[in-house]
Write a protein that holds these residues in place. Sequence first.
Motif, short mmCIF file in Angstrom:
data_model
loop_
_atom_site.label_atom_id
_atom_site.label_comp_id
_atom_site.label_asym_id
_atom_site.label_seq_id
_atom_site.Cartn_x
_atom_site.Cartn_y
_atom_site.Cartn_z
N CYS A 103 0.83 -1.19 0.00
CA CYS A 103 0.00 0.00 0.00
C CYS A 103 0.87 1.25 0.00
CB CYS A 103 -0.90 -0.02 1.24
SG CYS A 103 -1.76 1.54 1.51
N CYS A 151 -5.57 0.20 5.77
CA CYS A 151 -5.99 1.59 5.94
C CYS A 151 -7.12 2.01 5.00
CB CYS A 151 -4.79 2.53 5.76
SG CYS A 151 -4.26 2.66 4.05
N CYS A 177 -6.61 -0.96 0.22
CA CYS A 177 -5.73 -1.53 1.23
C CYS A 177 -6.57 -2.12 2.35
CB CYS A 177 -4.81 -0.45 1.76
SG CYS A 177 -3.89 -0.95 3.22
N GLN A 181 0.06 4.11 0.95
CA GLN A 181 -0.27 4.93 2.12
C GLN A 181 0.40 4.43 3.39
OE1 GLN A 181 -2.21 7.78 2.32
NE2 GLN A 181 -2.24 7.79 0.09
N CYS A 182 0.21 3.12 3.66
CA CYS A 182 0.69 2.62 4.95
C CYS A 182 1.73 1.52 4.80
CB CYS A 182 -0.50 2.12 5.79
SG CYS A 182 -1.20 0.59 5.16
ZN ZN Z 1 -2.77 1.04 3.54
#
Ligand code: ZN
Length: 148
Positions: free
Chosen positions: A127, A144, A141, A129-130
């Motif tokens: 991911c 998140c 994801c 983002q995370c």
């Molecule tokens: Zn994520």
Amino acid sequence: MDFNKIKEMGLEYAEKGRNAAMDLAERGRTQAKIVSEQTKLARAQRQLGALVYSLAKGNEENQPLVDKYIEMIGSIEADLNALKESLGPAAEVITHDLDEEPAEDSGITIEPTVEKDKKPDTDKKTCPQCGAPVSEDALFCNRCGAQL
Ligand SMILES: [Zn+2]
């Protein structure tokens, strides 16, 4: 015999033929879009199924993520319907049997019960983002909920 009239008719038919050819190209594009939307839809549905399965198995809940998938599936279905409608009611849409698709997305999150915590060290998609590992064709994801 009115040759001008015949000539006119000929031109008219030529014009019609050209329009029909353009329509065919346009229809082909639309049908290609339909096939790709159907593939997307099948994938999203599989992902949702895998998600619900893994949540249920782990006795967990992640309604926001499930909702995202449902929303995504709904919007793909709406796109599909719009595309199909644009072809007209008599349209013959080339459909392929989605169940017989090659298993190109075996990175699905249904894991065998044994060795559940042993993650294979393949270069998996993560991911943005995370950084959580996500399955190859996941749309969101699992950790998140970011759209991938
Ligand atoms: Zn994520």
